[in-house]
Design an enzyme around this catalytic site. Structure first.
Site, short mmCIF file in Angstrom:
data_model
loop_
_atom_site.label_atom_id
_atom_site.label_comp_id
_atom_site.label_asym_id
_atom_site.label_seq_id
_atom_site.Cartn_x
_atom_site.Cartn_y
_atom_site.Cartn_z
N GLN A 1 -7.86 -4.93 9.23
CA GLN A 1 -6.83 -4.48 10.15
C GLN A 1 -7.31 -3.28 10.99
O GLN A 1 -6.50 -2.50 11.48
CB GLN A 1 -5.56 -4.11 9.38
CG GLN A 1 -4.93 -5.29 8.66
CD GLN A 1 -3.59 -4.97 8.05
OE1 GLN A 1 -2.61 -4.72 8.75
NE2 GLN A 1 -3.54 -4.94 6.73
N ASP B 1 -3.59 7.16 4.03
CA ASP B 1 -3.22 5.80 4.38
C ASP B 1 -4.02 5.34 5.60
O ASP B 1 -4.47 6.16 6.40
CB ASP B 1 -1.71 5.78 4.70
CG ASP B 1 -1.15 4.37 4.77
OD1 ASP B 1 -1.87 3.43 4.41
OD2 ASP B 1 0.02 4.23 5.19
N GLU B 2 -4.20 4.03 5.74
CA GLU B 2 -4.88 3.43 6.92
C GLU B 2 -6.25 4.07 7.17
O GLU B 2 -6.60 4.43 8.29
CB GLU B 2 -4.00 3.58 8.18
CG GLU B 2 -2.59 3.05 8.03
CD GLU B 2 -2.49 1.54 8.09
OE1 GLU B 2 -3.54 0.88 7.96
OE2 GLU B 2 -1.38 1.02 8.24
N LYS C 1 0.81 -1.22 0.00
CA LYS C 1 0.00 0.00 0.00
C LYS C 1 0.85 1.27 0.00
O LYS C 1 0.50 2.26 -0.66
CB LYS C 1 -0.97 0.01 1.18
CG LYS C 1 -0.33 0.03 2.55
CD LYS C 1 -1.38 -0.06 3.66
CE LYS C 1 -0.74 -0.11 5.03
NZ LYS C 1 0.07 1.06 5.35
N THR C 2 1.98 1.26 0.72
CA THR C 2 2.84 2.44 0.73
C THR C 2 3.39 2.70 -0.67
O THR C 2 3.46 3.85 -1.12
CB THR C 2 4.01 2.25 1.72
OG1 THR C 2 3.48 1.94 3.01
CG2 THR C 2 4.86 3.50 1.81
N ARG D 1 1.88 -10.20 10.63
CA ARG D 1 3.17 -9.52 10.81
C ARG D 1 4.32 -10.46 10.44
O ARG D 1 5.44 -10.01 10.20
CB ARG D 1 3.38 -9.09 12.27
CG ARG D 1 2.39 -8.10 12.87
CD ARG D 1 2.15 -6.90 12.02
NE ARG D 1 1.00 -7.11 11.15
CZ ARG D 1 0.74 -6.38 10.07
NH1 ARG D 1 1.57 -5.42 9.71
NH2 ARG D 1 -0.32 -6.62 9.32
#
Length: 636
Positions: free
Chosen positions: A273, A242-243, A39-40, A597
């Protein structure tokens, strides 16, 4: 320009899903980015793509993240991407490539950092000076304690921490003190509403805002001053966030206002998430994106570049049990991988020693390159005790993420209080903290005279102190040199007792603060940076030590090997979540976050009995373990 973009190799590093999202046409866009799906990278490419395609200046983009670390990573990626792939095109598009590479041109930062940028410019509209200070949690609690004393209320009955949390929650929901009174349906909340009102009054008197005020006040300015709203709507023609699943009411409204004119909002997130409802986050913001923006286009990123397929399948089978979600099954880009390991420990001590012995074995075999590449995740901070004791016993270096933070250490808070008082003479919280540090013989009687201008002149001790602060202020030194001068002029260097072991450690902390200060030329920029730091921004990866942290703190991180301990009913999922389905579903999302993770190895551990909170618990293994198909598990 558009045809030129299509023909160049600018997007060759992206997979088809990522390319489609990056090249989405104008208008609202929702990118559902699964864990480890890049995503980044997509946001960074989207930013540069827009600059090329739309012939924009960097300042016309607003890119919002949730941590300073994420913002810095985003900035570095965009600048690197610009230099690597698009030098010629960007020179043509912008007429001056240096504009693109000048970091100050970019509006990239956390919600609070962007809000602070706006408020530094617009504070006067709220009756503040532009050099207002930012109170942290300790400052807020100290002010609330003082208000309780002023109201003759017992801090044991009206705990400052609880009141601070209630006020914070109100601000995140954009509820003002006057509106809060309407919600106060019992005697306790009515008193809280009066404290909230007085708290805001005292903050304004001190030309100070707390962390939550940054967004609260920014939304207020945007909603009540049309010319301000128009200025920022025209400035930030495209908004990338983002997020998105972690946005609360204030953040949601902030984005909605800024995007409502052009509707160019590019929201990236993952509903699976969403784990921060306790902070006020509302994951339904991402579920309702298409309702808010009916013309929205939706893209899914399902190729995972982090974990093995077995880890992803295990996590998917857990999250599959949630009803409120958008379905997306992740596919690993790499082949093979170990199964998910499950260990049944006898108790918390057995659990801790299993983790340590396994880490040692993995290191010896070369499977685990560094202690930093492993992590132990737990649901509550109290679970760290047994792990810490075992690490100490076995001489295994470890670090608690989210323990006593660097910037909360006394010596650091003291020096920062001096700096803040130098920056803003009206900062009452900083004044009270350091007026007798080091000791100057200023007692309670003298403190009562603090707000009397004549007493400040007539009282030699007060006069000497304020003359000292004035001298430091007039020196106009950059932050690093100013810290040196504070240490010397106040005698704080001797107060630290650097000839003792404890004093030496405290001095080392102050010296480390100088290291941070050396990056800034102005005191205001330095103090702003410190005020916006979070736990994860302080994660020092240079020191090899096993990280121990709660599952909530692991969000956004990745590790070669992950140990999730305490996989028992009542612990994880937490006992408080067992009576409400929405709370249980958030616990399951938290489990999903923890599992994803892991890059290569994932261990899920439960104990038959556990001593916790002074009681001996005999809980069943977590339901999350039973949700994983047996074919994906290897029991140890």
């Amino acid at each position: 320009m558009s045809a030129k973009i299509e023909s160049m190799n600018f997007l060759k590093d992206l997979n088809p899903e990522q390319q489609a999202a990056v090249m989405a046409p104008d208008g609202p866009v929702l990118v559902l980015a699964g864990a480890g799906s890049g995503k980044t990278r997509v946001i960074a490419y989207r930013a540069v793509y827009l600059l090329l395609k739309k012939n924009l200046q960097p300042g016309n983009l607003l890119i919002v993240t949730f941590t300073n670390k994420a913002a810095e990573e985003m900035r570095e990626r965009i600048l690197m991407l610009s230099e690597k792939h698009a030098q010629k095109e960007l020179t043509v598009a912008n007429k001056n490539k240096r504009l693109l590479l000048n970091q100050k041109e970019w509006a990239i930062g956390t919600f609070h950092a962007i809000a602070l940028r706006i408020l530094r410019r617009e504070a006067k509209r709220l009756g503040f000076f532009s050099n207002f200070v930012i109170y942290d949690e300790l400052d807020s609690k100290r002010l609330i304690t003082a208000i309780l004393k002023k109201f003759n209320l017992d801090p044991q009955k009206y705990q400052p921490q609880i009141i601070a949390s209630l006020i914070s929650g109100a601000k995140n929901e954009l509820v003002s003190p006057s509106e809060y009174q309407n919600y106060a349906n019992n005697s306790f909340l009515k008193i809280v509403s009066e404290i909230y009102k007085e708290y805001q009054k005292e903050l304004k008197s001190a030309n100070a805002m707390d962390f939550d005020d940054l967004l609260f006040n920014t939304v207020y300015v945007l909603e009540n001053f049309p010319e301000v709203k128009e200025f920022y709507q025209n400035l930030w023609q495209y908004i990338l966030v983002d997020e998105y699943q972690d946005t609360n009411t204030a953040q949601y409204r902030f984005l909605k206002i800024l995007a409502e004119k052009r509707k160019n909002i590019f929201a990236v997130g993952d509903d699976c998430q969403a784990i921060y409802s306790f902070r006020g986050a509302n994951f339904r913001n991402i579920l309702n994106f298409q309702k808010d923006w009916p013309a929205a286009q939706v893209y899914k990123l399902t190729t995972n570049y982090r974990s093995t397929q077995k880890i992803l399948d295990a996590a998917y089978n857990v999250i599959l049990n949630n009803q409120a979600r958008i379905d997306k099954k992740l596919v690993a880009s790499k082949k093979g991988g170990a199964p998910v390991f499950v260990y049944e420990a006898y108790d918390e001590e057995d659990e801790a020693y299993f983790v340590i012995n396994e880490i040692k074995a993995l290191k010896k075999l070369g499977i685990l390159p560094s202690l930093n590449e492993a992590v132990v995740l737990y649901r509550t901070n109290a679970q760290s005790r047994a792990l810490e004791e075992a690490c100490l016993q076995e001489n295994l270096p470890y670090r608690i993420i989210g323990g006593l933070r660097f910037y909360e250490r006394k010596e650091i808070k003291d020096i920062l209080a001096y700096l803040r008082l130098i920056a803003l003479p009206t900062d009452q919280a900083s004044l009270l903290r350091i007026i007798n540090v080091p000791p100057r013989g200023i007692g309670e009687k003298t403190l009562k005279e603090l707000n009397d201008p004549q007493a400040r002149i007539l009282n030699p001790k007060l006069r000497a102190f304020f003359n000292l602060i004035s001298e430091l202020r007039d020196s106009k030194l950059p932050p690093k040199e100013l810290i040196d001068k504070i240490l010397e002029k106040t005698g704080y260097i001797h107060y630290l007792k650097p000839d003792t072991k404890e004093g030496e450690a405290r001095l080392e902390n102050v010296l480390e603060l100088k290291t941070v200060a050396s990056r800034f030329t102005t005191l205001e920029d330095f103090l702003d940076e410190i005020a916006l730091l979070t736990d994860l921004d302080l994660l020092d990866e240079k020191i090899e030590a096993l990280p121990l942290m709660t599952l909530h703190q692991a969000k956004g991180l990745e590790f070669n090997t992950v140990f999730m301990v305490g996989m028992e009913e009542g612990i994880f999922p937490h006992s408080k979540s067992l009576l409400e389905n929405s709370a249980l579903e958030e616990e399951r999302r938290l489990c999903y976050v923890g599992m994803t993770r892991a890059k290569n190895r994932l261990y899920l551990i439960y104990a038959l009995q556990r001593e916790l909170y002074g009681s001996l618990l005999n809980n069943q293994s977590s339901r999350f373990l039973t949700e994983i198909p047996e074919g994906l598990i290897e029991k140890i």
